[in-house]
Design an enzyme around this catalytic site. Structure first.
Site, PDB file in Angstrom:
ATOM      1  N   GLU A  22      -6.760 -51.622 -29.642  1.00  6.30           N
ATOM      2  CA  GLU A  22      -5.684 -51.156 -28.767  1.00  6.30           C
ATOM      3  C   GLU A  22      -4.973 -52.383 -28.219  1.00  6.30           C
ATOM      4  OE1 GLU A  22      -6.783 -48.361 -25.674  1.00  6.30           O
ATOM      5  OE2 GLU A  22      -5.320 -49.235 -24.298  1.00  6.30           O
ATOM      6  N   GLU A  35       1.005 -52.855 -18.628  1.00  7.93           N
ATOM      7  CA  GLU A  35       0.441 -51.868 -17.717  1.00  7.93           C
ATOM      8  C   GLU A  35       0.673 -52.366 -16.295  1.00  7.93           C
ATOM      9  OE1 GLU A  35      -3.419 -49.703 -19.181  1.00  7.93           O
ATOM     10  OE2 GLU A  35      -3.617 -51.835 -19.645  1.00  7.93           O
TER      11      GLU A  35
END
Length: 710
Positions: A186, A191
């Site tokens: 991933e 974020e």
């Protein structure tokens, strides 16, 4: 390391979006391009200037009035994102729409019901409304519409703000070549959590990789842009080439990770066991883009009274560039790198552990116990359904080696039985192999001299009939081969109801010819695992079912929680845990926890290597004594219990308890179960955490940790 004093268990508490994923067919394309747009950004300030070697191959400028379904698909579910998030993702225009040259992803506070399974789950039902949540939002992905191996992936966006708000732009593999999350990787480009609140103006870039939980790993870092992310547009990007990934905010290169600091440990084909990925795996396959706005979850926590809704992730464009200098490796185009940015350490693959069971004869294996290593002798044995079904010799001479030979004429098996020889006090017969459950395997050399066309060869692990599990093997004829059988591929008994109990194995290796005939030889039989795992002694007093009342810790940790004290920390050396003498002599021994001032975060917990049925405590109480000698920068203590990740009660805030003196905290078990704890399979009865991301210089002690009946 003696796990009964201190153990490290890497829990993934942040960014566990990747619990969905794709199918498992091969994919090795550099990129797939669909209906790209070439129009320029419509309203925000200019993008980062790139050199001429970056070719734009896919983009969405959001200049129309609808979301382009040739580029994006909506995920529609209420699963919680794998992180205990609080929103349902919907395809409604209330949650995602294009206007004035921007994509708006909007989180709203409203009741909504939807599917309880991931969109890629074979059992997914789009009409399912079994899960109800108090927030809605949207999650869009380019899977099978824009899939890329290497390149520059960027988003220009203005972020939402507030406690419990979690926007992200990230990537998952389109085909899970190396297996499910996180083994196929991933890439988190961007974020941000709790901006303009506890998260200030910080953004994060992260990779996820490794093995199945608890062997999953993540590494990354954060960056603080000069202008507030909720007030200004910024361009967030990764430049990804073979074996190397760089993170950028606007013109600033702030992080690099290389393949020296990542790995994948995945399941090979049948009979080949686990394998370590080669080269830059798992980041050597095609990935797709995801953009979403989550509410709540393990990392940010829930919204509070200061959080306003709706909140909007405002996106000006998404662009993907290919490096024209080398389209195969993606190398050569990154010319804005800051040489002072050192690659992050990340995690290299841990060393494999091996424990011999049979090497030129049966071996003795050392099992870990609270009193130290306990030796156990392995003894070859056999079973035949009828006399004459088997000829066996566990000590046959063969080319300067001693092998185990067997000729099968009907249903029969040969096995290694385990018996304890030292007779240590408190140690029972058998061996506990629960640490091998996820990444462990039985490996062996086998030479199949001949077999009938109807021969069926099985490898079994046995806890006493009918508690036996098995898998079929098909070695070639006429050559020595090394085979490995993963514990997680063993199937339950197909003759009578039952399956192996890894907490108490009496025959760790069984080879059976179930049908037909065969002649074979064996050698070098071993238990293998990745990282810190070992055979454990079976302790007297251990039980799968616990009765009330039960003391988890009272001067010592109860034998049922044989993993002992564990810690998880985002920075090495942040958390220390030990059992020490209390200043109050009457109190005896206590658990002492200290948290450093490095800015990292962490938790401490007590755990078992197996699971416990604690249904007897339904409606009861979790009680513990706590004395916080120094709260440092923390403002609360959180408590939870787990039932094998991701099953958990979720964190429960108990406030600033025990400040300066001993205090007894009583937490209703119903609060744990209402948060998601499954009492029938508890493996972690207590987890303690001071305020996340605000733990500097916290020092606390715990005592008398008990579960009480109603």
């Amino acid at each position: 390391m003696n796990k009964f004093t201190l153990s490290l268990l890497a829990l993934a508490l942040t960014g566990l979006y990747g619990c969905g994923g794709g199918s498992s067919s091969d994919s090795d394309s550099s990129s797939s391009v669909s209906s790209s747009s070439s129009s320029s950004s419509s309203s925000s300030s200019s993008s980062v200037a790139l050199n001429e070697n970056w070719n734009l191959i896919w983009s969405d400028e959001f200049d129309g009035d609808t979301i382009d379904n040739g580029k994006w698909s909506f995920e529609v579910n209420c699963t919680g994102g794998g992180n205990n998030e609080l929103q349902c993702y919907t395809p409604r225009p209330e949650n995602a729409f294009v206007a004035d040259g921007h994509l708006n992803i909007v989180a709203r506070q409203e009741s909504f019901s939807g599917p309880g399974r991931w969109d890629d789950d074979p059992s997914y039902d789009p009409n399912d409304t079994s899960v109800q949540r108090d927030y809605t939002s949207a999650r869009l992905r380019s899977k099978n519409k824009g899939d890329f191996k290497y390149g520059r992936m960027e988003i220009r966006a203005k972020l939402p703000q507030g406690q419990g708000i979690w926007p992200a732009f990230w990537m998952l593999p389109t085909e899970n070549i190396y297996g499910g999350w996180p083994r196929s990787g991933e890439i988190d480009v961007l974020e941000a959590v709790n901006t303009n609140a506890a998260g200030a103006n910080e953004v994060h870039g992260t990779l996820h990789y490794g093995a199945v939980w608890p062997g999953n790993r993540f590494s990354g870092t954060s960056f603080v842009p000069p202008a507030n992310v909720w007030e200004e547009f910024h361009t967030y990007a990764v430049e990804w080439s073979e074996g190397e990934i760089h993170w950028f905010v606007d013109d600033t290169h702030f992080a690099t990770q290389t393949s020296d600091g990542w790995y994948t440990y995945y399941e090979g084909p049948a009979g080949q066991g686990f394998q370590l990925g080669e080269g830059s795996a798992p980041f050597d396959q095609a990935f797709h883009l995801i953009m979403n706005l989550a509410v709540g979850g393990n990392w940010p926590g829930a919204p509070d009274d200061s959080t306003s809704f709706p909140q909007t992730l405002l996106i000006d464009h998404v662009r993907v560039y290919e490096c024209a200098l080398d389209t195969t490796t993606g190398k050569g185009c990154s010319d804005q790198l800051d040489e002072s940015v050192e690659p992050l350490d990340g995690f290299s693959a841990p060393s494999a552990q091996g424990y011999e069971l049979f090497k030129d004869g049966a071996a003795s294996v050392a099992m870990e116990s609270p009193a130290g290593d306990e030796p156990a002798t392995l003894t070859p044995g056999y079973y035949e359904a009828a006399s004459g079904n088997l000829i066996v010799d566990p000590a046959q001479s063969d080319d300067n080696a001693t092998v185990w030979s067997a000729e099968f004429f009907g249903l029969a098996n040969i096995f290694l039985g385990i018996s304890n020889t030292a007779g240590a006090e408190g140690v029972d017969t058998g061996v506990n192999l629960t640490e091998f459950a996820q990444t462990g395997q039985l490996a062996f050399d086998i030479y199949l001299e001949e077999k009938s066309s109807d021969a069926t060869l099985l490898i079994k692990v046995d806890s006493g009939w009918p508690n036996v599990s098995f898998t079929e093997i098909d070695p070639p004829v006429g050559e020595w081969v090394r085979m490995a059988v993963r514990f997680n591929e063993l199937q339950a008994n197909n003759i009578e109801p039952g399956q192996v109990n890894l907490e108490n194995v009496i025959n760790p290796f069984v080879l059976e010819v179930a049908t037909g005939t065969a002649k074979l030889k064996l050698n070098n039989i071993a238990l293998e695992c990745l990282g810190d795992c070992a055979p454990q002694a079976v302790l007297m007093g251990q039980s799968d079912t616990l009765e009330a009342p039960h003391a988890v810790f009272d001067d010592t940790i109860d034998v049922n929680w044989d993993f002992g004290i564990g810690i998880y920390e985002t920075g090495a050396g942040h958390v220390s845990a030990a059992i020490v003498d209390a200043e109050d002599v009457v109190r005896g021994q206590v658990i002492d926890l200290q948290f450093g001032d490095s800015g990292a975060s962490g938790i401490a917990f007590i755990q078992s290597t197996g699971t416990k049925d604690m249904t007897a405590f339904s409606g009861g109480t979790l009680s513990f004594d706590i004395h916080v000698l120094d709260y440092g920068s923390a403002s609360n203590i959180s408590v939870r219990a787990d039932c094998v990740h991701p099953c958990s009660s979720g964190d429960i805030d108990v406030g600033m308890v025990g400040a300066g003196s001993w205090q007894t905290v009583e937490l209703p078990v119903n609060d744990l179960t209402s948060g998601g704890l499954d009492l029938s399979r508890v493996n972690t009865p207590i987890v303690i955490s001071p305020t996340w991301e605000s733990q500097a210089n916290v020092h606390l002690q715990l005592d008398n940790i008990r579960y009480l009946a109603p």
